[in-house]
Write a protein that holds these residues in place. Structure first.
Motif, short mmCIF file in Angstrom:
data_model
loop_
_atom_site.label_atom_id
_atom_site.label_comp_id
_atom_site.label_asym_id
_atom_site.label_seq_id
_atom_site.Cartn_x
_atom_site.Cartn_y
_atom_site.Cartn_z
N GLU A 1 0.40 5.42 11.13
CA GLU A 1 -0.66 5.30 10.72
C GLU A 1 -1.09 5.75 9.28
N GLU A 2 -0.38 6.89 9.01
CA GLU A 2 -0.42 7.88 8.01
C GLU A 2 -0.28 6.92 6.96
N ASN A 3 1.18 6.22 6.92
CA ASN A 3 1.41 5.59 5.73
C ASN A 3 0.70 4.37 5.53
N ILE A 4 0.47 3.68 6.76
CA ILE A 4 -0.30 2.53 6.53
C ILE A 4 -2.15 2.97 6.00
N ASN A 5 -2.53 3.84 6.18
CA ASN A 5 -3.68 4.19 5.63
C ASN A 5 -3.85 4.52 4.14
N GLU A 6 -2.51 4.98 3.76
CA GLU A 6 -2.40 5.31 2.18
C GLU A 6 -2.10 3.67 1.69
N ALA A 7 -1.28 2.96 2.36
CA ALA A 7 -0.99 1.70 1.70
C ALA A 7 -2.50 0.83 1.63
N LYS A 8 -3.37 1.09 2.63
CA LYS A 8 -4.79 0.60 2.49
C LYS A 8 -5.45 0.86 1.22
N LYS A 9 -5.41 2.20 0.93
CA LYS A 9 -5.81 2.52 -0.22
C LYS A 9 -5.37 2.00 -1.52
N ILE A 10 -3.96 1.64 -1.32
CA ILE A 10 -3.48 0.99 -2.63
C ILE A 10 -3.85 -0.18 -2.60
N ILE A 11 -3.68 -1.07 -1.59
CA ILE A 11 -3.98 -2.48 -1.85
C ILE A 11 -5.26 -2.83 -2.16
N LYS A 12 -6.18 -1.87 -1.86
CA LYS A 12 -7.71 -2.00 -2.37
C LYS A 12 -7.70 -2.09 -3.85
N LYS A 13 -6.89 -1.24 -4.39
CA LYS A 13 -7.03 -1.35 -5.92
C LYS A 13 -6.14 -2.46 -6.54
N GLU A 14 -5.20 -3.04 -5.72
CA GLU A 14 -4.33 -3.72 -6.42
C GLU A 14 -4.97 -5.34 -6.75
N PHE A 15 -5.76 -5.71 -5.76
CA PHE A 15 -6.39 -6.96 -6.24
C PHE A 15 -7.99 -6.79 -6.85
N ASP A 16 -8.38 -7.94 -7.38
CA ASP A 16 -9.67 -7.95 -7.86
C ASP A 16 -10.20 -9.38 -7.38
N PRO A 17 -10.59 -9.67 -6.07
CA PRO A 17 -10.91 -11.11 -5.61
C PRO A 17 -12.43 -11.41 -6.31
N ILE A 18 -12.48 -12.70 -5.85
CA ILE A 18 -13.80 -13.16 -6.28
C ILE A 18 -15.02 -13.51 -4.98
N ASP A 19 -16.18 -13.69 -5.49
CA ASP A 19 -17.28 -13.90 -4.59
C ASP A 19 -17.28 -15.32 -4.50
N ASP A 20 -17.27 -15.90 -3.25
CA ASP A 20 -17.78 -17.47 -3.38
C ASP A 20 -18.18 -17.75 -1.99
N LYS B 1 -11.69 -5.67 2.01
CA LYS B 1 -11.56 -5.00 3.36
C LYS B 1 -10.35 -5.82 4.27
N ILE B 2 -10.52 -7.05 4.00
CA ILE B 2 -9.62 -7.77 5.04
C ILE B 2 -8.16 -7.60 4.72
N SER B 3 -7.89 -7.39 3.31
CA SER B 3 -6.58 -7.07 2.85
C SER B 3 -6.18 -5.73 3.47
N GLN B 4 -7.04 -4.79 3.43
CA GLN B 4 -6.84 -3.47 4.08
C GLN B 4 -6.58 -3.65 5.44
N ASN B 5 -7.53 -4.25 6.08
CA ASN B 5 -7.43 -4.40 7.55
C ASN B 5 -6.28 -5.00 8.23
N LEU B 6 -5.73 -5.97 7.23
CA LEU B 6 -4.45 -6.53 8.01
C LEU B 6 -3.33 -6.00 8.15
N LEU B 7 -3.43 -4.94 7.02
CA LEU B 7 -2.23 -4.00 7.06
C LEU B 7 -2.45 -3.20 8.08
N GLU B 8 -3.35 -2.72 8.94
CA GLU B 8 -3.70 -2.06 9.94
C GLU B 8 -3.27 -3.03 11.34
N ARG B 9 -3.82 -4.19 11.07
CA ARG B 9 -3.38 -5.21 12.13
C ARG B 9 -1.82 -5.18 12.49
#
Lengths: 757, 471
Positions: free
Chosen positions: B421-440, B450-458
């Motif tokens: 969990e600890e490492n996944i939580n860290e990875a979640k923080k990283i992936i959040k900054k890694e992408f800049d998706p669009i609104d549509d 949020k999904i990109s983060q939570n799928l790591l948790e999944r």
């Protein structure tokens, strides 16, 4: 009127449906020299046209002509009750998708290709798109309406608890599978024959008359069946029939306009989305003592039917609950979007959505079982039985249905299982809800509650049945043929169902408000009684009898004699007895004050209840409907197979409205969801296999409606509110008992995730 | 020498065509040229299924059947095939699927019904077991707005209990056999429609033309005609090209011809990568899976093409054939939004998917609707975990950038870390900054992130056997 129909036959067109032989407007054999129209529309939501260059359009392959505002001899408006729905604009652009011209070409494809070549020089300005903006700017299509009952201040004073909040329910595209279409064929004397996929042939006729500046008697509209309507062809079809008629008149050629799906979704109105601001006062047992509601809807650019739709939202804010002290302020917002329109439920779903959410929020606040709070607030028999608009409820069966459903669905046991499941599962959380439906039947615009019929008996005893209703899949024709078959005592096969035709039955109302069978069925009975009384007179006279006469099993019985219906008819014909009659019906008892909204807008109510169980994924907001249980009141059904279809289909359509169907407007007023690739109605996967629908076995209409049946078109749509409330419950459970007030409709995965704390 | 006409069977009648517009769709042909109006237009984009018909093709002396969307099928692509329309399946008496539909009250307005009947007919002809899962899968490409689907599902459950009339197929087989499968060029005004049966002749013709359009399933290309109303001058149909239609398992690699329909890949893929195969159940609809190809998905290079993140995560390669043949790591193929390294005179010939035996493959698709919807976010994870240490990991996302993209920083962080969990939580923080998706209209920027983060948790939960997926 009170006879039992026992023959549960299938939809009259079922064989034609499954073999591809059912004819829709686009399937009619095309007349010689048919031309095709395609509309050119605005691609911005607000602006002024500075210049239009049609050069490339006109020189495009296959183009015959273009038509614009200049070609309209009569009025440039297809608005039904109120004006405001221009056919073509030549200057001001007021919404995205507003028609500017139509190209007439040899094929649909060539017309569309040409339409895309127009060059329009525009001055774009800032539109009003959202309800909030419209409220702020006091931009309304109609005056606000207010309704109060009781003493709201006193109610709040008595309340131990007060909750305030905002609610939102989204729009909905009709997505009838058959898109909008019309074909006009010129006849002699400047008359026009119009085939239109419409729920309202009479108004189509009237509007074309006004647009062409001709008498209504020169316009002939025929509709055999339409591929789904759901309210989307109650008024939205007029534009297309008007355009084909203008073009047909100008060019003296038949013209067809089949609207591309994307263009259809862009150019036609949808369900009103609603914003609610509420304050509710209640005691510690959850009984509502005071309710103050601001409701505002996005009506789009024109009134269309928005007045009646918003009225119906007001009329259904109570759903099945007694609200002693209430104040409602209803705003009909004008926005630079296509004019929103009728859609199954007609404001009723939105009103009910509001109160069901409020009740759920009360239950959460009190940490009580929501079904109990619902029951506490139900209308009662002898007291607490008058609605906020002053109508006494005399046919209330909600408590019985509700209790039966709780039992039948094992609600209590499942609630316990769900709690257990939620304790054990970290990511997946379940929810369940039971919600009631009480829906008022009748057009709230009183004069629309009339219907007509025309019944012929030919000399071989076969019947030709005509009436004002439209077959749009709801099984109207099947039911009405059963009515006729029952009245004549003839086998169903002897009844010929025909197209709805303005030359057969004039001045009809739209097939809407769920009342089409009630109204047209009664008119048919009236027509048949006229014929039968003539026949009976003839029997008395000719057969020298005064016995009772019975029509049954293709025979006519009197004295101890029996003759075949066919023989009777032939004899009657030879003795010059009339074998045809028109019929008429108007709904009695209803009247309403249009200003205060007080009175009796409805002849009766229908009732139902649904239990929905759902599961959500806390990580993604994804969700699934696990089980649906329904008991629904259709009175004494004319055809249970057809009624069941309406219940199931209504529920799933409502489910779409509340879950996956998201109408998305960009901030510049451009519609982002205009095709099935971005606008997602339910697929088979959304329908749970555990879907138990039961018709209420004590169903009986206290009013003298045909067979004592009840309307069934719209009411089941609102059973789906239980799906949203169940999702809300699942979110509440996932939030470990913190409220789930923030969930808005549609409850997409995204909106669910947003409401999780 | 190429032939200049296309032959196919319309139901049981052999038809030869050459003078029609090269852009004409099967739907318009049926309705306008034959007044076979049972097949309906609901959307003209392959999304609603009202236009569904069934295509029969001769395979080893037997006819194999599949459902298609006629609204996005180009008429000329029917060469050598049998097209079965709703008008044809009733012989003497109603077909079992029709009778079952009537008895279950499966139609209301009836407009979607012919298409649904043909989807049922497709199931019936392929003897698909009417399990709940199969019913949903085979109906995924048919929208009905009236019934709520329950009676249709019941009709499918019951359809095998009706007796069908047996008819000899020998006439159809004979007629199909009589159609020669040699290269074809249809010329109409200044437009051409090419059908090739082998790669060499295809490349030869394709090289000569600068504005050729490659066609397989047509899910993108046909919309240029039906929606944008363009005239496509040179269409090259690859669906019959034997050098592009195959699946082979060779040296621990899966070699897939670029034009192979998804449904032809699945039987083999199911054994190798069950999660990948399962993902395809939510890829388009049955009609789409019957014709759409991996080559098309890669060729159109959509940032939300579902197969792309998975293929990249598996370090797949593509073989590009132009004047020369070259092999490219799929990840190196994308340049920017719908721009790739594929040149105008090149085609994708083959996809090579390495077979990892010790790895876990996860394919997470998030969309507004479960079936027949485009992802708002897609995440593919290819990882090897040994003793709870992440020994190897590739995380590829769709819907988060203008091309399918590797979450390089997140996967780098996780490499050789304990899978907890600890490492996944860290990875979640990283992936959040890694992408800049669009609104549509499919999803907001925040949701996608949020999904990109939570799928790591999944991914973590699934590894720990915690129930965390509904689909």
């Amino acid at each position: 009127m009170d006879k039992i129909f026992t023959k549960n036959i299938e939809h009259e067109s079922a064989v034609k449906h499954v073999t591809g032989k059912a004819i829709y407007t686009d399937d009619i054999s095309e007349p010689k020299n048919l031309l095709h129209a395609v509309i050119g529309y605005s691609n911005c939501s607000k602006g002024v046209i500075k210049k239009i260059d049609y050069k490339d359009v006109l020189s495009s392959e296959g183009v015959v002509d273009i038509i614009t505002e200049k070609d309209i001899e009569g009025i440039n408006d297809v608005g039904p009750i109120f004006k405001g729905d221009k056919i073509f604009t030549s200057k001001n652009i007021e919404y995205y998708g507003q028609p500017i011209f139509a190209v007439i070409a040899k094929t649909n494809n060539l017309a569309k290709k040409a339409a895309l070549k127009v060059k329009i020089d525009l001055k774009i300005s800032k539109p009003i798109v959202s309800i909030e903006e419209a409220l702020k700017k006091k931009s309304f299509v109609l005056k606000p309406k207010h309704l109060t009952r009781g003493n709201i201040k006193y109610g709040f004073k008595k309340s131990n608890n007060i909750l305030k909040g905002k609610l939102y329910s989204g729009g909905q595209d009709h997505f009838y599978l058959e898109g909008q279409i019309a074909m006009t064929i010129p006849q002699e004397d400047n008359n026009f024959l119009v085939y239109s996929s419409t729920q309202h042939p009479s108004e189509t006729q009237q509007i074309i008359g006004k647009v062409l500046k001709q008498n209504y008697n020169s316009i002939h509209v025929i509709v055999r069946r339409i591929g789904g309507g759901f309210g989307g062809k109650e008024t939205q079809s007029f534009l297309f029939a008007a355009i084909t008629s203008i073009a047909a008149k100008k060019l003296s050629k038949p013209v067809k306009l089949r609207v591309d799906r994307d263009d259809d979704m862009i150019m036609t109105g949808k369900r009103h989305d609603f914003l609610f601001d509420y304050e509710v006062g209640f005691n510690n047992s959850g009984e509502i003592l005071a309710l103050k509601i601001m409701m505002a809807s996005r009506c789009g650019i024109s009134p269309d039917l928005s007045g009646a739709i918003n009225d119906r939202a007001i009329y259904h804010i109570d759903n099945a609950y007694f609200l002693p002290n209430i104040e409602i302020n209803s705003y009909r917002c004008k926005t630079n979007t296509v004019s929103n329109t009728a859609f199954r439920g007609f404001g009723g779903p939105q009103g009910m959505f509001c109160i069901e959410n409020i009740i759920e929020n009360i239950a959460q606040k009190l940490n009580r079982e929501a079904s109990e709070i619902r029951k506490i607030n139900f209308y009662k028999d002898k007291i607490k039985n008058t609605t906020h608009y002053g109508m006494r409820i005399t046919d209330n069966v909600i408590e019985d249905i509700f209790n039966k459903l709780i039992k039948k669905s094992n609600y209590k046991k499942r609630r316990a299982e769900i709690n257990n499941f939620n304790k054990k599962n970290k990511v997946l959380k379940k929810g369940i809800a039971i919600t009631p439906v009480k829906f008022g039947i009748s057009f709230t615009t009183t004069h629309l509650n009339q219907g007509g019929a025309l019944v012929h008996i030919y000399t071989d005893g076969s019947i030709h049945l005509n009436h004002g209703g439209i077959e749009m899949g709801q099984g109207l024709m099947t039911k009405l043929a059963l009515v006729a078959s029952n009245e004549f005592g003839l086998y169903y096969e002897n009844i010929k169902i025909s197209s709805t035709d303005t030359e057969k039955v004039p001045n009809t109302s739209a097939s809407a408000a769920s009342a089409t069978t009630d109204i047209n069925g009664a008119a048919i009975v009236n027509a048949i009684n006229n014929i039968k009384s003539g026949l009976n007179e003839f029997i008395y006279d000719y057969f020298k009898t005064n016995s009772k006469i019975k029509y049954e099993n293709n025979f006519v019985y009197f004295d101890k004699r029996k003759i075949s219906f066919k023989e009777l008819i032939n004899t009657a014909y030879l003795n010059r007895i009339p074998l045809s009659s028109s019929g008429f019906y108007k709904t009695d008892k209803i009247n309403v004050n249009t200003k205060t909204l007080q009175g009796r807008p409805f002849l009766y109510f229908t009732y139902g209840a649904a239990v929905t169980e759902v599961i959500i994924d806390k990580l993604t907001g994804e969700n699934k409907i696990l089980q649906v249980d329904i008991i629904h009141d259709v009175g004494n059904s004319i055809n249970k197979r057809i009624d069941k279809g309406q219940i199931e289909g209504g529920y799933i359509q409502g489910l779409g409205w509340l879950t996956t169907e998201e109408v998305s407007w960009k901030s510049n007023g451009v519609l982002a969801t205009h095709s099935p690739s971005t606008y997602k109605i339910p697929t088979a996967g959304e329908t749970p296999f555990k879907f138990n629908v039961e018709i209420y076995d004590h169903g009986f209409n206290k009013e003298k409606v045909i067979n004592r049946s009840k309307a069934v078109g719209e009411p089941p749509f609102m059973l789906a509110i239980s799906s949203f409330i169940a999702l809300k419950d699942a979110v509440y459970n996932a939030n470990k008992g913190k409220n789930s007030e923030n969930l808005i409709a549609p409850a997409t995965a995204e909106n669910i995730l947003k409401s999780l704390h | 020498m190429s032939r200049a006409h296309v032959d196919f069977l319309l139901n049981e009648e052999k038809i030869s065509i050459k003078d029609l517009d090269t852009n004409i769709t099967v739907l318009n042909y049926l309705r306008n040229n034959h007044e076979l109006t049972g097949t309906k237009e609901g959307c003209a984009s392959g999304d609603c299924g009202a236009c569904t018909a069934v295509v029969g093709e001769l395979k080893e002396n037997k006819i194999s059947y599949k459902s298609i969307n006629t609204c996005i099928t180009f008429l000329y692509s029917l060469h050598g095939k049998q097209l079965i329309t709703v008008e044809h399946i009733q012989k003497n008496k109603l077909h079992p699927v029709q009778q079952s539909m009537i008895d279950s009250d499966g139609s209301q307005c009836g407009f979607c019904t012919p298409g649904i009947i043909m989807s049922m007919y497709n199931m019936y002809k392929n003897k698909i077991k009417p399990t709940e899962e199969n019913i949903d899968k085979f109906l995924s490409g048919n929208l009905c707005r009236c019934t709520g689907y329950l009676p249709i599902k019941n009709a499918i459950k019951n359809m095998y209990s009706y007796k069908s009339n047996k008819f000899s197929k020998s006439k159809v087989i004979r007629l199909l056999k009589s159609i020669k499968k040699t290269d074809i060029v249809i010329k109409k005004n200044d437009s051409k429609f090419f059908i090739h049966y082998n790669l060499n002749s295809l490349i030869k013709d394709y090289q000569k033309i600068s504005n050729g359009h490659l066609l397989v399933g047509g899910t993108d290309l046909a919309l240029e005609v039906t929606k944008k109303r363009k005239d496509l001058k040179n269409i090259f149909y690859l669906g019959s090209n034997k050098d592009l239609n195959y699946v082979k398992n060779k040296n621990n690699n899966l070699h897939i011809g670029s034009a192979t329909p998804i449904n032809d890949i699945l039987p083999i893929l199911e054994n190798i990568y069950p999660t990948f195969a399962k993902m395809f159940e939510r890829y388009g609809s049955e009609q789409i899976r019957n014709t759409a190809s991996l080559g098309g998905n890669i060729g159109s290079a959509s940032p939300i093409g579902d197969s792309l993140p998975v293929l990249i995560a598996l370090n797949s390669k593509i073989v590009i054939q132009g004047k020369v043949k070259k092999t490219l790591l799929l990840d190196n193929y994308f340049l920017s939004y719908r721009k790739t390294k594929l040149k105008h005179n090149e085609i994708i010939k083959e996809i090579i998917i390495p077979i990892y035996k010790k790895n876990i493959l996860k394919c997470y698709k998030i969309s507004k609707r479960i079936d027949d919807d485009i992802s708002s976010v897609f995440m593919a994870i290819n990882a090897r975990i040994e003793k709870n240490i992440i020994k190897e990991i590739k995380i590829v996302c769709g819907g988060l950038a203008e091309t399918p993209k590797i979450a390089k920083k997140a996967q780098k962080f996780l490499l050789n870390k304990i899978f907890n969990e600890e490492n996944i939580n860290e990875a979640k923080k990283i992936i959040k900054k890694e992408f800049d998706p669009i609104d549509d209209m499919r999803a907001s920027k925040n949701y996608r992130t949020k999904i990109s983060q939570n799928l790591l948790e999944r991914f973590l939960y699934e590894n720990n056997k915690i129930k965390s997926t509904l689909y």
